[in-house]
Design a protein around this motif. Sequence first.
Motif, PDB file in Angstrom:
ATOM      1  N   LEU A  69       1.654   0.299  -9.445  1.00  8.79           N
ATOM      2  CA  LEU A  69       0.973  -0.895  -8.945  1.00  8.79           C
ATOM      3  C   LEU A  69       1.662  -2.151  -9.480  1.00  8.79           C
ATOM      4  N   ILE A 111       1.361 -19.510  -3.016  1.00  9.31           N
ATOM      5  CA  ILE A 111       1.218 -19.617  -4.480  1.00  9.31           C
ATOM      6  C   ILE A 111       2.598 -19.693  -5.138  1.00  9.31           C
ATOM      7  N   LYS A 149       0.821  -1.220   0.000  1.00 14.38           N
ATOM      8  CA  LYS A 149       0.000   0.000   0.000  1.00 14.38           C
ATOM      9  C   LYS A 149       0.848   1.260   0.000  1.00 14.38           C
ATOM     10  N   ARG A 169      -3.951  -8.152 -13.311  1.00 12.91           N
ATOM     11  CA  ARG A 169      -2.922  -7.414 -12.576  1.00 12.91           C
ATOM     12  C   ARG A 169      -3.392  -6.030 -12.147  1.00 12.91           C
ATOM     13  N   LYS A 170      -4.633  -5.677 -12.504  1.00  9.33           N
ATOM     14  CA  LYS A 170      -5.212  -4.429 -12.016  1.00  9.33           C
ATOM     15  C   LYS A 170      -5.615  -4.521 -10.547  1.00  9.33           C
ATOM     16  N   CYS A 171      -5.644  -5.750 -10.011  1.00  3.04           N
ATOM     17  CA  CYS A 171      -6.145  -5.954  -8.639  1.00  3.04           C
ATOM     18  C   CYS A 171      -5.369  -5.102  -7.637  1.00  3.04           C
ATOM     19  N   ARG A 223      -4.923 -13.925  -8.896  1.00  5.23           N
ATOM     20  CA  ARG A 223      -3.458 -13.913  -9.007  1.00  5.23           C
ATOM     21  C   ARG A 223      -2.973 -15.153  -9.781  1.00  5.23           C
ATOM     22  N   ARG A 235      -0.921   2.760 -14.530  1.00  2.00           N
ATOM     23  CA  ARG A 235      -0.806   2.122 -13.218  1.00  2.00           C
ATOM     24  C   ARG A 235       0.538   1.388 -13.093  1.00  2.00           C
ATOM     25  N   GLU A 241      -5.866  -5.353  -4.295  1.00  2.00           N
ATOM     26  CA  GLU A 241      -5.899  -6.061  -3.011  1.00  2.00           C
ATOM     27  C   GLU A 241      -6.704  -5.325  -1.940  1.00  2.00           C
ATOM     28  N   ASN A 277      -1.269 -15.858   0.080  1.00  3.26           N
ATOM     29  CA  ASN A 277      -0.457 -15.426  -1.064  1.00  3.26           C
ATOM     30  C   ASN A 277       0.908 -16.111  -1.092  1.00  3.26           C
ATOM     31  N   ARG A 329       3.595  -4.699  -6.901  1.00  2.00           N
ATOM     32  CA  ARG A 329       3.068  -6.057  -6.799  1.00  2.00           C
ATOM     33  C   ARG A 329       4.130  -7.077  -7.230  1.00  2.00           C
ATOM     34  N   PRO A 338       5.381 -18.827  -7.332  1.00  2.00           N
ATOM     35  CA  PRO A 338       5.569 -17.545  -8.021  1.00  2.00           C
ATOM     36  C   PRO A 338       5.831 -17.722  -9.509  1.00  2.00           C
ATOM     37  N   HIS A 372       8.624 -14.707  -1.199  1.00  2.00           N
ATOM     38  CA  HIS A 372       9.161 -16.066  -1.340  1.00  2.00           C
ATOM     39  C   HIS A 372      10.638 -16.138  -0.990  1.00  2.00           C
ATOM     40  N   ARG A 417      -9.542 -13.324  -4.727  1.00  2.00           N
ATOM     41  CA  ARG A 417      -8.335 -12.510  -4.955  1.00  2.00           C
ATOM     42  C   ARG A 417      -7.186 -13.402  -5.445  1.00  2.00           C
TER      43      ARG A 417
END
Lengths: 579, 268
Positions: A141, B136, A47, B161-163, B193, A138, B165, B133, A145, B138, A153, B189
């Motif tokens: 983002l 998952i 965020k 990929r617009k998500c 992904r 965007r 969260e 998450n 992400r 990667p 990971h 969600r």
Amino acid sequence: MSVIDRFEIHEHDVLVIGAGGAGLRAAIEASANGVSVGLVCKSLLGKAHTVMAEGGIAAAISNVDKHDDWKTHFKDTIRGGKFLNNWKMAELHAKEAPERVLELERWGALFDRTQDGKILQRPFGGHTCKRLCHVGDRTGLEMIRTLQDKGIHMGIEVYMECTITKLLKDNGKTSGAFGYWRENGRFVIFKAKAIVLATGGVGKAYKVTSNSWEYTSDGQILAYNAGAEILDAEFVQFHPTGMIWPPGVIGILVTEAVRGEGGILTNKDGFRFMEKYDPERMELSTRDVVARSIYMENKEGRGTPHGGAFLDISHKGADYIKKKLPSMYHQFKELADVDITKGPMEVGPTCHYSMGGIRVDGETTATSVPGLFAAGEVAAGLHGANRLGGNSLSDLLVFGCRSGLYAAEYAKKSSSNLKIDEQEIQLAEKEMIRFFENNGENPYTVHKDLQELMQNYVGIFRTESDLQYAIKELVKITDRAKKVKIDGSRMYNPGWHMAYDLQNMIQYSQFITESAIRRKESRGAHSRIDFPETDPECSKWNNVIKMNDDGSMNIRQEPLSQMSEELKKLFEEKELVKK
Amino acid sequence: MTTSMLEKEDTDAPAGRLYKRNIMKEAIFKIFRGDKNGGSEVEYKVPVEEGMVVLDAVHYVQKNIAPDLAVRWNCKAAKCGSCSAEVNGKPRLMCKSRLDDFDLNKEIKVYPMKSFPVIKDLACDVLWNFEVNKKITPFTPKGNTDWKMSQRDIDRVQEFRKCIECFACQNVCHVIREHDLKPKFAGPRFFVRVAGLEMHPLDNADRLEALKSDMGIGLCNITKCCTEVCPEDIHITDNAIIPLKERVVDRFYDPLRMFFRKLFSWLF
């Protein structure tokens, strides 16, 4: 039982504070270098402000403009920064940005494509080539992400919704940090051999800002209190295009990509006023110039109804706009009842970015405090007097990566017997709890007054008398902020959180103002009405702020390091003389 | 509301005065105040400005009446997904909920997301999502690729990929909300992904077994509630969940394929 045993303690080789692009990239790099990494952030993961970056990431991968290369990017960055940049940082940034972007793609990021399937690049202000790799509007983002999903990971321990209030030292070296959990207000100690500060900027000190609640100069003040230096605090970027109507959305960013994609700025009379201020580059001039131009149009009575300018992209057609600027389309449609595919947006300057910040070594990102590193907006140097759009995301990756690497190397070499000073802990605890014993005002009221003051007296245009007035008022506000009263418990209490953030914002506001007073010229984002010209003499030094032993502030002017002869050759001689 | 009338007036007003002139009326908010041990609705009166959203009202309360009111927010422009809540019972981003979409003669109720434990007031514990998450697999690129991809091939992945969260889809999903099957189920969600990874033109990992067992995609009965609340308009059910379900069915339940596999099992 010792004092420290009362607290929850976590231990890492490297602690990264801040989880935007720079912090995440630093954590990934440190972790890849085989050390244990903790990552602390004030919000939930993913965020941070990077998520709001829109237009793109600048990197000379020359997919669209074949003649682009690192040298051209370097020159654009130095020219945009009005020759006040740390040239070493600008060189490394231009050279390494392409690799950092391609690496994101290898980690799963999906940038918009060219016809032949490569990463697409768009034009942006101050960049002489089409250079910004992007994903519609965007890009941030996509970047955050990708880094987040890579980072989780790698065994990085993430401490979400945790605020650091003090850096700890043992014998002058970094030994850890003290903070509180936002959720329950409990205090926590992090032991760490090295710390990377990646906490972002200071936008919340201004009334009209694109920044969220998090940007309260925490990192700058943590570093200053630990003995590090602050560089060029006077340079605060006002992004020319923020939303200005309706009231609730004032300051929210309108991406430069609107202009990059061909958006046109006009005043109330329909005149394309950039013709007057920068006929060559027009709307794609640098942010400092465009912001000042909109301001001048308003001052001279040619502003739009809500005090800004019109920005029109509707000539590009609805399909194109929805594809390339989807979030702008939705933002205006849903928040301002404006359909940007049919008519113009109304925009005006908004406080966006801090070019100044913690002074770091250009290669290692090390501060003057052993074991303390800084990267991203919190650090200074790369952008000089004005940042080019798109150079922030690449800054985060290039120097985030470097800070992670050098912090890990430092940690590997340092002793594991670092001690936490009990007195420091007791003091840090007291500093946070005292607000509940106060009997003063609501912290939000003091914050509002700070924002009004900085907006009106230390804003886009500055004068000696305004700045002197601000200094006096800041003393009063400092006093009021110390006495703010907090109701309720320590459990998820935003008023209490604000009380702490406020101290940082006020202190850094003093740095901005003191530095602005000393720079008696206009350069980049720093415009003095009483000194409207750029003074070549003033291109030779930076403002450096450091705490004296007695706790008072020391500000001095230090000479800029000289650019190497090889890099100097990239510029015309007259440019270097008149800079 | 008489917004249009006021807009007319405002156009001629000097910029600095607009704030004050736009106070039209008061709205009554009932906001949940409390923590995991319980709580109650508290009533707040908030002056209404043009273009105001629910988050503005919550901020007004925080700044002027209750500074300890807990709420998450960041961008205030529907880009970060921090300010999810239930406004009049509907999961939404507070920064996108315009007051002129509500009948201001009635009170507006603001509650935290229902499917996650409350921490305090409007903030709730969404940590479970971050744990899901991590499980998952990667992005795993194919070897020897030149990293060329056509825009057409990535368009559908870019949708996922617009998500942002905001977890509104997780909050409203029946499997999570009514049956609380969190341990067996990943939620919309994370199907989004996985869809983004599985449909990435250069990804080489296989997540179908995990989708079927660990992530429990079979539990989803495609009621599309997630799609309805998505602030990014991602077609979660049609474009992500159903294609993934089809892939799982093809692999594990298709009788022809199963027969084929058995027949030639000696080959494997």
